[in-house]
Design a protein around this motif. Structure first.
Motif, mmCIF file in Angstrom:
data_model
loop_
_atom_site.group_PDB
_atom_site.id
_atom_site.type_symbol
_atom_site.label_atom_id
_atom_site.label_comp_id
_atom_site.label_asym_id
_atom_site.label_seq_id
_atom_site.Cartn_x
_atom_site.Cartn_y
_atom_site.Cartn_z
ATOM 1 N N LYS A 61 0.931 -1.294 0.047
ATOM 2 C CA LYS A 61 -0.022 -0.110 -0.123
ATOM 3 C C LYS A 61 0.816 1.415 0.010
ATOM 4 O O LYS A 61 0.310 2.423 -0.273
ATOM 5 N N ARG A 63 2.053 2.300 2.870
ATOM 6 C CA ARG A 63 1.308 2.924 4.018
ATOM 7 C C ARG A 63 2.355 3.192 5.138
ATOM 8 O O ARG A 63 3.152 2.144 5.216
ATOM 9 N N SER A 148 -7.894 -0.649 3.764
ATOM 10 C CA SER A 148 -8.467 -0.495 2.244
ATOM 11 C C SER A 148 -7.479 -0.968 1.312
ATOM 12 O O SER A 148 -6.255 -0.617 1.425
ATOM 13 N N ASN A 150 -6.027 0.108 -1.352
ATOM 14 C CA ASN A 150 -5.498 1.068 -2.270
ATOM 15 C C ASN A 150 -4.314 1.525 -2.048
ATOM 16 O O ASN A 150 -4.017 1.264 -0.999
ATOM 17 N N SER A 156 -10.298 5.263 -1.517
ATOM 18 C CA SER A 156 -10.345 3.782 -1.354
ATOM 19 C C SER A 156 -11.172 3.047 -2.493
ATOM 20 O O SER A 156 -12.008 3.643 -3.110
ATOM 21 N N GLU A 185 -15.546 3.688 4.572
ATOM 22 C CA GLU A 185 -15.100 2.967 5.410
ATOM 23 C C GLU A 185 -15.768 2.775 6.823
ATOM 24 O O GLU A 185 -16.640 3.797 7.111
ATOM 25 N N HIS A 240 -5.515 12.066 2.334
ATOM 26 C CA HIS A 240 -6.350 10.751 2.160
ATOM 27 C C HIS A 240 -7.064 10.911 1.015
ATOM 28 O O HIS A 240 -7.887 11.813 1.038
HETATM 29 MG MG MG Z 1 -7.606 3.344 4.217
#
Ligand code: MG
Ligand code: AMP
Length: 511
Positions: A61, A63, A148, A150, A156, A185, A240
């Protein structure tokens, strides 16, 4: 990161193919990554109890690894294996909202690795209702972490195609179960504090919790633009859900929002840089400039929730630098919609009234005697001017017995100047034409007097000469040869250019 082949398997939630679930479950048990549909958004699944699987999730991700994952379970009893000190209200909440779009945060047990919780001593847990998600969780051993699916920062995914766009080549499998139901979400509720606190708004709202366990708190940083206050859910601090273009939320009452966005879209088109517009079924017809996308109907805000992320993604394929969005009432699911929109916009917003107040007039109506020559000519000349604002430009007559086309000589002389009155049909001036957003400009003093005597004093009725401060007489060509119409056009052309300058400078004065 190495490129891997991402298998894509179509799956029907009403008729689940067990072989596919077996295959996907085996991948998860081996520590691999499988994206799957849930009722909220697509999740990127990994075995929540394997530290290494969490590491892969963050890598795929992109992330930040301080952003913890939500652990998904399929059976309520399994909660006790991953959480400790579970407060008594949990049973009631689970009875009402599980399986469903609610994530609850508890103190974690030792079996949950810190990789999964981003180093926290708490764990976020959800039981999804989607039958594909439930079958997969069971096949994987009961505990599936799933953020999620993405690339971090992007909207998302609400379809398997969105997942493919972002993660193809980076994960092992995508289960394609079609478009998700909710589209936003889950609500996150922190159960480690009393009363519990909403850290992220979602389809389950504060009012719904209240009916079950009494009042809950709401993380105050959620809708505020004060970025010095860190939200309590680590993930909420990042920009985001963002499209590539800059997103700006226009705030005001709906009528003002529409007027403001119309103005922005008009100006942008004039500069050859069309904007994107996020509109609703009710408001789409009001926009005639820009690239307009319908996000759903205001009558049923669930449709807006469902389409939000795909609309943001669609704008990535359009050639726009900036997207302007109408705003939505912060109540029910609207709270979650506005929260995601604000984050996608990085909290950029403008008050609609700031733009609307620049518009002293929105309509210009020319008034002549019979609305057959000078009035329609003036209107058509103004329509050809470069104006900073979009006006509704009309002409009316003081004495019009029935609608008639423009005078033939007027039309001939306009044609010679590459304009036309072919669409014109004369209309009688009436009280409707004198609203306060309309600038009424008469050709002669006599029409002004007639209007004022009939409708009383008005501060938006002027002769054209008076309004622009130029007393060049506008000759009446009626009954004269074509050359007289030519002379009239010449005078009008000069006066209307002055009018355009004056209208453009009005906007500046207000700024
Ligand atoms: Mg997310
Ligand atoms: P996503 O799975 O992409 O919807 O993101 C998960 C969200 O849950 C992020 O905003 C996380 O910060 C939040 N979250 C997960 N675990 C915790 C936790 N233990 N405490 C607070 N927030 C959490």
């Amino acid at each position: 990161m190495n490129f891997m082949e991402t298998k894509i398997r179509k799956i029907d939630k009403n008729q689940i193919d067990e072989k596919i679930i077996e295959e996907a479950g085996a991948l998860l048990r081996e520590g691999k990554l499988v994206a799957f549909p849930t009722e909220t958004v697509y999740g990127l699944g990994a075995d929540a109890l394997q530290e290494e699987a969490a590491r892969k999730t963050y890598e795929a991700k992109g992330r930040p690894s301080d952003n913890p994952l939500i652990v998904h379970i399929a059976d309520y009893e399994d909660l006790k294996k991953i959480a400790v000190n579970i407060p008594p209200e949990t049973d009631m909440l689970a009875a009402h909202f599980w399986p469903g779009p609610l994530t609850m945060i508890f103190e974690k047990s030792d079996v949950v690795p810190y990789g999964t919780t981003g180093g926290l001593d708490t764990v976020a847990v959800r039981m999804p209702v989607d039958p594909v998600a439930q079958a997969l969780i069971r096949a994987a051993g009961g505990f599936v972490s799933a953020p999620s699916a993405n690339t971090s920062g992007r909207p998302s995914p609400t379809t398997a195609q969105h997942v493919e766009e972002d993660l193809s080549g980076k994960i092992d499998m995508i289960l394609d179960g079609g478009t998700v139901d909710i589209g936003l979400e889950s609500t996150i509720l922190d159960m480690t504090v009393s009363p519990p606190m909403i850290l992220r708004p979602g389809a389950i709202t504060a009012e719904m919790f209240e009916k079950v366990i009494g009042p809950v708190d709401v993380d105050k940083t959620l809708l505020s633009e004060d970025s010095t206050q860190a939200p309590k859910a680590p993930g909420m601090k990042y920009r985001h859900y963002a499209p590539k273009a800059k997103l700006i939320i226009v705030e005001g009452d709906l009528r003002e929002e529409i007027l403001a966005i119309r103005q922005i879209a008009y100006e942008a088109d004039r500069k050859g840089q069309p904007i994107g517009i996020i509109a609703t079924s009710e408001t789409v017809p009001f926009y005639n400039h820009g690239i307009v996308k319908n996000i759903g109907t205001r009558e049923n805000e669930k449709t807006i929730a469902r389409n939000l992320y795909s609309v943001l993604r669609e704008f990535d394929d359009e050639n726009v630098d900036t997207i302007y969005s109408e705003s939505f009432a912060v109540q029910g699911i609207g709270t979650a919609i506005m929260n995601r929109l604000e984050k996608a916009a990085g909290h950029l917003r403008i008050p609609a009234s700031e733009i609307v107040k620049l518009q002293k007039y929105r309509k210009v109506t020319f008034v002549s005697g019979t609305d057959s020559a000078r009035g329609p000519m003036a209107a058509e000349l103004l329509r050809h001017c470069d104006l900073k604002q979009e006006y509704v430009i009309n002409s009316r007559g003081i004495v019009v017995l029935f609608p008639e086309p423009a005078n033939q000589k007027a039309e001939a002389i306009m044609k010679s100047a590459q304009m036309t009155l072919a669409d014109h049909s004369s209309l009688q001036f009436d009280g409707e034409d004198i609203q306060e957003d309309t600038l009424v400009l008469t050709i002669d003093e006599s029409q002004k007097e007639k209007i004022l005597s009939e409708y009383g004093e008005q501060d938006n009725v002027f002769t054209l000469n008076e309004f622009i401060g130029d007393d060049t007489e506008i000759p009446d060509p009626y009954g004269k040869p074509l050359t007289a119409y030519g002379e009239c056009l010449e005078v009008l052309d000069k006066l209307i250019k002055k009018l355009a300058d004056k209208l453009n400078s009005l906007m500046e004065e207000e700024k």
